[in-house]
Design an enzyme around this catalytic site. Structure first.
Site, PDB file in Angstrom:
ATOM      1  N   ASP A 198      -3.921  26.265  39.031  1.00 28.39           N
ATOM      2  CA  ASP A 198      -2.531  26.530  38.647  1.00 28.39           C
ATOM      3  C   ASP A 198      -1.618  25.339  38.900  1.00 28.39           C
ATOM      4  OD1 ASP A 198      -2.543  29.095  37.575  1.00 28.39           O
ATOM      5  OD2 ASP A 198      -2.746  29.963  39.573  1.00 28.39           O
ATOM      6  N   ILE A 244      -2.366  44.393  49.551  1.00 27.20           N
ATOM      7  CA  ILE A 244      -1.976  44.467  50.961  1.00 27.20           C
ATOM      8  C   ILE A 244      -1.573  43.089  51.487  1.00 27.20           C
ATOM      9  CG2 ILE A 244      -2.886  44.812  53.300  1.00 27.20           C
ATOM     10  CD1 ILE A 244      -4.228  47.313  52.308  1.00 27.20           C
ATOM     11  N   LYS A 247       2.233  51.049  25.514  1.00 25.71           N
ATOM     12  CA  LYS A 247       2.606  51.911  26.639  1.00 25.71           C
ATOM     13  C   LYS A 247       3.450  51.144  27.668  1.00 25.71           C
ATOM     14  CE  LYS A 247       1.397  55.520  26.338  1.00 25.71           C
ATOM     15  NZ  LYS A 247       1.996  56.585  25.448  1.00 25.71           N
ATOM     16  N   CYS A 258     -16.073   9.499  37.554  1.00 28.54           N
ATOM     17  CA  CYS A 258     -16.632   9.727  38.882  1.00 28.54           C
ATOM     18  C   CYS A 258     -18.167   9.671  38.824  1.00 28.54           C
ATOM     19  CB  CYS A 258     -16.108  11.036  39.463  1.00 28.54           C
ATOM     20  SG  CYS A 258     -16.074  11.010  41.256  1.00 28.54           S
ATOM     21  N   HIS A 295     -10.629  10.407  38.924  1.00 23.72           N
ATOM     22  CA  HIS A 295     -10.483  11.482  37.935  1.00 23.72           C
ATOM     23  C   HIS A 295      -9.166  11.311  37.172  1.00 23.72           C
ATOM     24  CE1 HIS A 295     -13.840  14.119  39.168  1.00 23.72           C
ATOM     25  NE2 HIS A 295     -13.643  13.573  40.357  1.00 23.72           N
ATOM     26  N   GLU A 305      -8.257  12.629  34.556  1.00 17.87           N
ATOM     27  CA  GLU A 305      -7.802  13.875  33.915  1.00 17.87           C
ATOM     28  C   GLU A 305      -6.706  14.581  34.722  1.00 17.87           C
ATOM     29  OE1 GLU A 305     -10.735  13.364  35.324  1.00 17.87           O
ATOM     30  OE2 GLU A 305     -11.701  15.172  36.076  1.00 17.87           O
TER      31      GLU A 305
HETATM   32  N1  GLN Z   1     -21.334  13.474  43.623  1.00 21.42           N
HETATM   33  C1  GLN Z   1     -20.637  12.251  43.528  1.00 21.42           C
HETATM   34  C2  GLN Z   1     -19.996  11.836  44.836  1.00 21.42           C
HETATM   35  O1  GLN Z   1     -19.862  12.635  45.724  1.00 21.42           O
HETATM   36  C3  GLN Z   1     -19.598  12.301  42.431  1.00 21.42           C
HETATM   37  C4  GLN Z   1     -18.509  13.284  42.703  1.00 21.42           C
HETATM   38  C5  GLN Z   1     -17.655  13.562  41.481  1.00 21.42           C
HETATM   39  O2  GLN Z   1     -18.075  13.302  40.366  1.00 21.42           O
HETATM   40  N2  GLN Z   1     -16.494  14.115  41.676  1.00 21.42           N
HETATM   41  O3  GLN Z   1     -19.614  10.718  44.987  1.00 21.42           O
END
Ligand code: GLN
Length: 522
Positions: A71, A146, A185, A374, A498, A500
């Site tokens: 989120d 709860i 409804k 990565c 990353h 993204e």
């Molecule tokens: N498994 C790899 C690492 O720990 C790559 C991790 C990933 O792609 N986020 O470095």
């Protein structure tokens, strides 16, 4: 002092509270107000980092290295804000803080209670400083849960503390449609609003999820039972793309309702940014097929941010990006026959690793645009070491103990600031001049988010570069390779980070934009 909008949900979960909350933010932004977003999750886990992706989809990572649920990604993408660990707060973390304070003696021997100690802690997080006109706080879960009760109690008190005019309660419910009788409804909505009222909270605006627009009679009926004007009953229509929701709300004058509540001047918003996305969705454009070689396809939303980033760069490049899911465990060359680009995303564990290496090889040998993220960078380096440098034994120590450790845990680097053993959050990267990376980013110092344990082993830099794979991005201390590329190839680039997580639909991310542009050319 900012004004606060609390978003709660009722009837069932997964109605899209996050998207609704983000859409309110988009409406405010379009009228020139600044907005911050925050999510409270009543569950008892201290943070979402250790929660199963089977239940929660991808782990999203903030700049400050906090692992959150996806989120927070909606908020960052929709609103262009940067969120941090104080914007994703769970019940577990609240209790953890309170109990630790109790052990330290902070409460000076008083009886520690849900009210005021737990409620005060929740309120502290609500007001955690932001420099914005509005703070939108989503309360996870469903009214009646709860563990959510204490959060409702806290926001009730909060409205009383800061003044009811400074707080708006938005509630999201469902109006189920009964096929047989052809009726929508309203009773579940009435019950849900009453549930909220039991906690002392009168909803100011309702978003009723429904497959069609509510009629004015239906709005009047809901308004009458739920104690609010019919115009404050908004249909949250089912749409085929979440970016249409702000437009659905704008058409129903949701900003005017907020303006009336908070005493803001009326204003028409500039929704052109959102219209651009809508136009893209409806446009007849060429299709660009990206083969994503992964292994978490059976988990809904495991690649949420990645899919989003590809969609965003489709907007930038005037193409519809079609994602072809290619299972890394069964991949063969035929899978690539109809793709315009190959992307290997992040991943953990050895399962599917040889398939990912084969994908990098196929892309390199056949001059197909390649982007590695990565693990997708790590496999590209392993492949290059094996097939170009000629060291068949090259691997990551994550997968093999007796290998040429071209990917390894770099124990000599400073890891004190890392959460657990993962390198998490934003880190700087220096880009080498004259590289594709420099062309893509148009700058020499960038910052991208990480979530990994292993690194490209700097010891192999010379041999990789001598053979034609350049380290084009590196940590400022020169120890951790951050980007690699193959200059003799049409488009072959990978990052240890990353990207993204920093893409948004209004600009896309430069690396994805360039990758899709290269794929489009093909
Ligand atoms: N498994 C790899 C690492 O720990 C790559 C991790 C990933 O792609 N986020 O470095």
């Amino acid at each position: 002092m900012p004004k606060y909008i609390f978003v709660t949900g009722g009837v069932v979960s997964s109605l899209g509270k996050g998207v609704s909350a983000a859409s309110l933010g988009a409406l405010l932004q379009s009228r020139g107000y600044s907005v911050h977003a925050r999510k409270f999750d009543p569950y008892l886990n201290i943070d979402p980092g250790t929660m199963s992706p089977l239940q929660h989809g991808e782990v999203y990572v903030t700049n400050d290295g906090f692992e959150t649920d996806l989120d927070l990604g909606y908020y960052e993408r929709f609103l262009g804000v940067k969120l941090s660990r104080n914007d994703s707060v769970s019940g577990g973390r609240i209790y953890w803080d309170v109990l630790n304070a109790e052990r330290r003696g902070d409460y000076l021997g008083s009886t520690v209670q849900m009210i005021p100690h737990v409620t005060n802690k929740i309120k502290e997080y609500i007001v955690s400083p932001t420099n914005t006109d509005f703070v939108i706080c989503e309360i996870g879960g469903t009214v009646g849960d709860i563990e959510g009760k204490i959060f409702l109690e806290s926001i009730r008190q909060f409205a009383n503390d800061v003044g009811r005019k400074n707080v708006m309660f938005a509630h999201l419910t469902l109006a189920p449609y009964l096929e047989q009788s052809g009726e929508l409804k309203t009773k579940p909505t009435q019950m849900s609003v009453r549930r909220l009222l039991e906690n002392g909270i009168q909803a100011d605006i309702l978003f009723v999820r429904s497959p069609r627009m509510l009629t004015s009679d239906e709005c009047a009926k809901i308004g009458m039972f739920c104690n609010l004007p019919a115009k404050n009953v908004i249909t949250s229509m089912d749409v085929d793309n979440i970016y249409k929701i702000p437009l659905v709300y704008d058409a129903q004058h949701v900003f005017d309702i907020m303006a009336e509540h908070f005493g803001l001047p009326n204003a028409t918003g500039d929704m052109s940014k959102i219209h651009k996305i809508e136009n893209h969705l409806n446009a007849d454009l060429p299709i660009c097929t990206i083969g994503v070689v992964g292994k978490y396809f059976d988990i809904a939303d495991a690649y949420k941010s990645l899919n989003e980033a590809l969609f965003h760069s489709g907007i930038q490049n005037n193409v519809h990006v079609k994602i072809k899911k290619i299972n890394a465990e069964t991949v063969s060359d035929e899978d690539f026959a109809d793709v315009d680009g190959i992307l290997v995303p992040g991943g953990f564990g050895h399962r599917g690793i040889e398939g990912k290496i084969a994908a990098a090889r196929y892309a390199r040998e056949n001059n197909i645009p390649y982007m590695g993220i990565c693990l997708g960078m790590q496999v590209a380096v392993i492949e290059f070491m094996r097939d170009v440098v000629g060291d068949e034994n090259a691997n990551s120590t994550e997968f093999s103990k007796n290998c040429t450790p071209v990917i390894d845990i770099m124990s000599d680097c400073d890891r004190e600031d890392m959460g657990g053993t993962l390198r998490l959050g934003a880190y700087p990267c220096d880009i080498k001049t004259g590289t594709l990376a420099e062309q893509i980013y148009g700058m020499q110092h960038i910052s991208e988010r990480h979530r990994h344990r292993y690194e490209v082993n700097i010891k192999y830099k010379d041999i990789l570069e001598k053979n034609g794979m350049i380290i084009s991005g590196i940590s400022p201390d020169g120890k951790l390779p951050e980007m690699v590329e193959v200059p003799s190839h049409k488009f072959f680039i990978a990052g240890q980070f990353h990207p993204e997580f920093q893409s948004n639909p209004f600009n896309g991310h430069p690396m994805f934009n360039a990758f899709v542009a290269a794929a489009k050319k093909k």
